[in-house]
Design an enzyme around this catalytic site. Sequence first.
Site, short mmCIF file in Angstrom:
data_model
loop_
_atom_site.label_atom_id
_atom_site.label_comp_id
_atom_site.label_asym_id
_atom_site.label_seq_id
_atom_site.Cartn_x
_atom_site.Cartn_y
_atom_site.Cartn_z
CB ALA A 1 -0.89 -0.08 1.18
N GLY B 1 0.51 -4.97 0.95
CA GLY B 1 -0.83 -5.03 0.04
C GLY B 1 -0.47 -5.63 -1.31
CD GLU C 1 -2.51 -7.31 2.90
OE1 GLU C 1 -2.18 -6.37 2.75
OE2 GLU C 1 -3.16 -7.78 3.75
CD GLU D 1 1.46 -5.52 5.59
OE1 GLU D 1 2.41 -6.41 5.84
OE2 GLU D 1 0.75 -5.56 4.64
N1 COA Z 1 4.63 3.08 -0.51
C1 COA Z 1 4.76 4.37 -1.31
N2 COA Z 1 6.14 4.53 -1.91
C2 COA Z 1 6.84 3.29 -2.04
C3 COA Z 1 6.74 1.84 -1.64
C4 COA Z 1 5.19 2.10 -0.94
N3 COA Z 1 5.03 0.97 -0.12
N4 COA Z 1 7.49 1.19 -1.89
C5 COA Z 1 8.42 1.72 -2.54
N5 COA Z 1 8.06 3.04 -2.77
C6 COA Z 1 8.77 4.15 -3.46
C7 COA Z 1 9.94 4.72 -2.76
O1 COA Z 1 9.68 5.39 -1.76
C8 COA Z 1 10.76 5.26 -3.70
O2 COA Z 1 10.26 6.55 -4.17
P1 COA Z 1 11.14 7.75 -4.55
O3 COA Z 1 12.00 7.27 -5.59
O4 COA Z 1 10.24 8.70 -4.57
O5 COA Z 1 11.96 8.29 -3.14
C9 COA Z 1 10.45 4.28 -5.00
O6 COA Z 1 9.15 3.70 -4.47
C10 COA Z 1 11.61 3.18 -5.17
O7 COA Z 1 11.74 2.54 -3.89
P2 COA Z 1 13.16 2.51 -3.25
O8 COA Z 1 13.10 2.02 -1.62
O9 COA Z 1 13.95 3.57 -3.41
O10 COA Z 1 13.72 1.25 -3.82
P3 COA Z 1 14.90 0.18 -3.09
O11 COA Z 1 15.25 -0.87 -4.24
O12 COA Z 1 15.78 0.81 -2.40
O13 COA Z 1 13.99 -0.74 -1.96
C11 COA Z 1 11.98 -2.07 -1.30
C12 COA Z 1 12.83 -1.64 -2.51
C13 COA Z 1 10.86 -2.73 -1.87
C14 COA Z 1 12.70 -2.98 -0.39
C15 COA Z 1 11.47 -0.83 -0.50
O14 COA Z 1 10.90 0.30 -1.42
C16 COA Z 1 10.71 -1.07 0.50
O15 COA Z 1 10.73 -1.58 1.48
N6 COA Z 1 9.29 -0.58 0.40
C17 COA Z 1 8.39 -0.68 1.21
C18 COA Z 1 7.79 -2.06 1.29
C19 COA Z 1 6.72 -2.04 2.61
O16 COA Z 1 6.98 -1.80 3.48
N7 COA Z 1 5.37 -2.45 2.14
C20 COA Z 1 4.32 -2.41 3.03
C21 COA Z 1 3.61 -1.19 2.91
S1 COA Z 1 2.05 -1.55 3.94
#
Ligand code: COA
Length: 260
Positions: A66, A112, A115, A135
């Site tokens: 999400a 999400g 999910e 989460e």
């Molecule tokens: N919500 C909003 N933005 C998200 C996102 C999310 N769930 N997941 C990734 N993004 C965005 C990042 O903020 C980043 O945006 P920016 O370039 O404007 O800063 C972009 O997507 C790229 O992500 P980034 O974190 O830079 O890539 P990465 O390769 O370093 O890491 C992940 C990849 C997937 C490990 C990391 O993005 C992450 O942990 N995301 C969240 C996962 C999460 O907790 N999901 C559950 C949500 S309830």
Amino acid sequence: MADLQVRSEIKDQILYLTINREQKLNALNRAVLSELAVIIADAANNNEVRGILLTGAGEKAFVAGADIAEFQNYSLEEGKELAKTGHEQVFNAIANCPKPIVAAINGFALGGGLELAMACHIRVASENAKLGLPEVTLGLIPGYGGTQRLTQLVGRGIAIEMITTAEMITAEKALAIGLVNHVVPQSELIAKAEEILSKIRSRAPLAIASAIKAVNASLQTDVNAYETEIEEFGNCFQTQDFKEGVSAFLEKRKANFSGK
Ligand code: COA
């Protein structure tokens, strides 16, 4: 139409849906969820659609969760509303859709995103996919059915370990625990999903819808799912597809189902 966040196209009776926020790893914001709700509701009633392929844009993520930025200031009431609307309009609508939905997991499927994939009927992952429910790292729990659907798919022990440790697992591990049905190289992902959908496309659509309903009934505690199966089995006998299927078998030809 401008600014659509979900690309949608029907080809050969398959509806291709691509969540199109590659720069944000296809995170589910409000716009994506409301577009998905409308598309799934339409597809359920569209005779041109026999199956759905759902994937994310790019090669890095299916959906990375999400959209965290959107809900950072939510209250208790807003949090509940977010989960309730999502459940009803998107996640349950996908799970209960009479058209089989195949998730083509092309990279991260987190929170999400996992999910969403678990609400689909069938999951195919690329070798680079990483799956998890992180989460609790945000002080949350899965709110779009993750606690239930992960438990149903992999059992309570693995589900609790995955949810409480928040660790991501590889596609290979996901295959071993039954979280995905197939793992293929990224370049073969869409073809594998299409192979499954093209088999489904040639089968009797109303029987498929009945089968989904009966299988899903097994997950409900308030219905006798055997009764659902009996009901749906009986319903099949009044369809033209049943007459066509049996005639085709007896006449030693391929059935041509109309979905009626
Ligand atoms: N919500 C909003 N933005 C998200 C996102 C999310 N769930 N997941 C990734 N993004 C965005 C990042 O903020 C980043 O945006 P920016 O370039 O404007 O800063 C972009 O997507 C790229 O992500 P980034 O974190 O830079 O890539 P990465 O390769 O370093 O890491 C992940 C990849 C997937 C490990 C990391 O993005 C992450 O942990 N995301 C969240 C996962 C999460 O907790 N999901 C559950 C949500 S309830």
